[in-house]
Design an enzyme around this catalytic site. Structure first.
Site, short mmCIF file in Angstrom:
data_model
loop_
_atom_site.label_atom_id
_atom_site.label_comp_id
_atom_site.label_asym_id
_atom_site.label_seq_id
_atom_site.Cartn_x
_atom_site.Cartn_y
_atom_site.Cartn_z
N TRP A 104 29.46 -23.96 -21.63
CA TRP A 104 30.23 -24.21 -20.40
C TRP A 104 30.13 -25.66 -19.95
O TRP A 104 31.11 -26.23 -19.45
CB TRP A 104 29.80 -23.25 -19.30
CG TRP A 104 30.34 -21.89 -19.56
CD1 TRP A 104 29.64 -20.77 -19.93
CD2 TRP A 104 31.73 -21.50 -19.53
NE1 TRP A 104 30.51 -19.72 -20.13
CE2 TRP A 104 31.78 -20.12 -19.88
CE3 TRP A 104 32.91 -22.17 -19.23
CZ2 TRP A 104 32.99 -19.42 -19.95
CZ3 TRP A 104 34.11 -21.46 -19.29
CH2 TRP A 104 34.14 -20.11 -19.64
N ASP A 175 26.96 -27.23 -11.46
CA ASP A 175 27.62 -25.94 -11.59
C ASP A 175 26.52 -24.88 -11.65
O ASP A 175 25.79 -24.79 -12.63
CB ASP A 175 28.47 -25.94 -12.87
CG ASP A 175 29.13 -24.59 -13.15
OD1 ASP A 175 28.89 -23.63 -12.39
OD2 ASP A 175 29.88 -24.50 -14.14
N LYS A 199 29.22 -13.55 -11.05
CA LYS A 199 27.91 -13.37 -11.67
C LYS A 199 26.98 -12.67 -10.67
O LYS A 199 26.60 -11.54 -10.86
CB LYS A 199 27.31 -14.72 -12.07
CG LYS A 199 28.23 -15.60 -12.90
CD LYS A 199 28.56 -15.04 -14.25
CE LYS A 199 29.33 -16.03 -15.09
NZ LYS A 199 29.79 -15.48 -16.37
#
Length: 365
Positions: A104, A175, A199
């Site tokens: 990511w 992030d 999440k």
């Protein structure tokens, strides 16, 4: 175990049973409104109060200083990968710097390159993304617009420790999509913290950005309004039709963290115990199991591992599915297995998974 109790999906992740129950009722009728949450107007007094509560709950859970703004956005982290350099990679500073530590963060780095110049401060691809750098030792230009990193790599199962030291002279943008509100953080270390909800916070559809107000002064004029962070601050997260349902569930999750769990320190203790339980089980299985991340950087949120062969991994997934486990497939880029231990995954569910793994490995050893 109750339905939904054995959900180890990497995202959208598990939700607390009490939140699911309240959500089910709200889909039919919200208390005191007579309306379904799915048909509630984003211009209603009810929704304005909900946004204010979500903001307040997040501030209280994080102990957020007054200088930070909280905004609720759409588009997920993938959109933020682009809008962050559009807003904050300004000509007055050197190119932003990126830590590429997994799938990511590599996506974030590549997206920033589409917007303008950027520099990779560290790249872990040569090692297969199995470790993380000491951020304070990186050769970062002190005039860089910012340093960006991902606190928890969901795919590879890597996580920066909260005790990690960070550069003091460069704005830090992080992030935290897969570990936000899983533990306390020292928020004033960061200029921007952002995370999508699916999440630890709720369903897909909404993201949170926590922004030091001083960063807003850097934003150039001329950006499309919806891509300009100042727009969302000015309109208090209600510039265009927000994802009302996702924000409602997110607010329920913040209440659960506050009232049922007792705050982020208590949540961290639970998450540490869950992670210790599963890593101890995997380590005890010895050469039968290979954990992707090197030990110092193992994530408390995502455990990426393999049982030694793609065939055994697939067989275990099939056996586990028959016993009610879901979401144990590894990411398509890595394969293998992955157990995500987000806030709503219970210790009892982790115990059940550990027992299933031990039984399976003994049978197939």
């Amino acid at each position: 175990m109750p339905f939904n109790a054995l959900n180890f999906s990497a995202g959208p992740g598990a939700l607390p049973a009490s939140v699911l129950a309240q959500t089910r009722e709200a889909i039919v009728e919200l208390p005191d409104t007579g309306l379904s949450v799915l048909g509630m107007s984003h211009r209603s007094d009810w929704f304005r109060a909900l946004l204010d509560e979500a903001d307040c709950n997040i501030r209280d859970l994080l102990g957020l200083p007054d200088r930070y703004e909280v905004v609720f956005l759409q588009g997920g982290s993938s959109l933020l990968f682009a809008t962050i350099p559009m807003n904050f990679a300004t000509p007055q500073h050197a190119a932003p710097e990126y830590v590429t530590s997994g799938y990511w963060s590599a996506r974030a780095t590549a997206e920033a390159a589409r917007v303008g110049p950027q520099r990779v401060a560290w790249d872990g691809s040569a090692d297969g993304y199995r470790s993380l750098p000491a951020l304070q030792t990186l050769d970062v230009d002190s005039d860089a617009a910012y340093l960006h990193f991902v606190s928890n790599e969901t795919v590879e199962g890597l996580q920066f420790a909260e005790s990690a030291c960070f550069p003091a002279d460069v704005p830090l943008i992080v992030d935290m999509s897969s570990d936000f509100l899983s533990k306390p953080i020292v928020t004033d270390r960061f200029s921007i913290v952002y995370a999508h909800a699916q999440k630890n916070l709720g369903p897909a559809g909404v993201s949170i950005a926590v922004i030091d107000r001083s960063m807003l002064e850097r934003i150039p004029c001329g950006l499309p309004a919806i891509l300009d962070f100042r727009t969302h601050v000015t309109h208090r997260s209600n510039y265009n039709t927000p994802p009302v349902f996702a924000i409602y569930v997110l607010t329920l999750v913040t209440r659960w963290l506050r009232d049922d769990i007792g705050g982020l320190a208590a949540m961290e203790r639970i998450n540490k115990a869950k992670a210790q339980r599963i890593y101890s089980t995997l380590d005890d299985l010895g050469d039968l199991v290979h954990v992707h991340a090197k030990t110092p950087w193992r994530s408390q949120m995502n455990v990426a591992f393999t049982l030694g062969s793609p065939q055994l991994d697939r067989t275990f997934i099939e056996v586990a599915r028959e016993r009610g486990f879901v979401g144990l497939d590894g990411h398509r880029s890595l394969g293998g297995l992955r157990a995500s231990l987000y806030n709503a995954v219970t210790p009892e569910a982790v115990d059940a998974l550990c027992e299933a793994l031990t039984e399976f490995c003994r049978k197939h050893a």
